[in-house]
Design an enzyme around this catalytic site. Sequence first.
Site, PDB file in Angstrom:
ATOM      1  N   ASP A 170      -5.225 -11.271   2.088  1.00 35.88           N
ATOM      2  CA  ASP A 170      -6.076 -10.264   2.724  1.00 35.88           C
ATOM      3  C   ASP A 170      -7.481 -10.428   2.152  1.00 35.88           C
ATOM      4  O   ASP A 170      -7.727 -10.100   0.992  1.00 35.88           O
ATOM      5  CB  ASP A 170      -5.511  -8.870   2.419  1.00 35.88           C
ATOM      6  N   ASP A 172       2.333  -3.094   8.144  1.00 38.04           N
ATOM      7  CA  ASP A 172       2.017  -3.473   6.768  1.00 38.04           C
ATOM      8  C   ASP A 172       1.808  -2.198   5.972  1.00 38.04           C
ATOM      9  O   ASP A 172       1.304  -1.204   6.480  1.00 38.04           O
ATOM     10  CB  ASP A 172       0.800  -4.399   6.693  1.00 38.04           C
ATOM     11  N   GLU A 195     -11.448  -9.484   2.928  1.00 39.50           N
ATOM     12  CA  GLU A 195     -12.284  -8.625   3.766  1.00 39.50           C
ATOM     13  C   GLU A 195     -13.452  -8.098   2.952  1.00 39.50           C
ATOM     14  O   GLU A 195     -13.704  -8.566   1.840  1.00 39.50           O
ATOM     15  CB  GLU A 195     -11.443  -7.489   4.344  1.00 39.50           C
TER      16      GLU A 195
END
Length: 265
Positions: free
Chosen positions: A153, A64, A155
């Site tokens: 994503d 990625d 986090e």
Amino acid sequence: MSNPGRPVVLLSALLLVVAAQATANAAPDDGDHEMGSQIALVEGRAMPASQPLTAQVAQTPGMDVSSHQGNIDWKAVAGKGGKFVYVKATEATTYTNPSFAQQYTGAFGAGLLHGAYHFAVPNQSSGQAQADYFVDHGGAWSRDGMTLPPALDIEYNPYGANCYGLSQAAMVAWVHAFSDRVVARTKRYPTIYTSTKWWTQCTGNNGGFGANNPLWTPFYGSSVGALPAGWGFLTIWQYADKGTFPGDQDRFNGAYDRLKALANG
């Protein structure tokens, strides 16, 4: 009567003013956070990136990337065995990756399966708003056999409190809103990238996503450890932040034909 301590006090006060002014004038965060960057900061790394991995099934190598990698020689990546890439497209509703077009279309041109990911900032806007921004700026899905499902994503907060000031219930609702909107726009459930520790802290280890959303998790060790609740298996493993390929090193948990099946929905 003179005060010998006064000059020191005045100097200290002046330094505090200068420091505060410098902070006020500092450039704002550019919004370009790499996948897993905050997890690495908070949780650390469990092993050197060079340690070999163990796996129970065939693994398909990939990576990625974000704007930090800039323009990439994708033919060289393919020559080294890279089979897929996820490219950062957006963050919140204020940032788009300036290298997205070269990275995304270049990977496709070199024969890599490709997908886009969004870095969530849940306290800045709703899940639906960020999903729309993502889909409108690279996060769409095509039934071309080469496009992987969109990815979220989510986090640790790079701007403040780990869970963005949201309660666990509010965070679960935010992720549902993002996922539901992506499904409505693309007909695909987004892959969720997160760590077990963050997911436990910020969603209460909610088990309501495993039935539909593929799981992608970082762990720089010889195994991934315990998965978040609701997921019986791992789809993608981010196992290092550097290595053979540009950006983070990943492995799809299966052979290439299963990766193609994921792309095909």
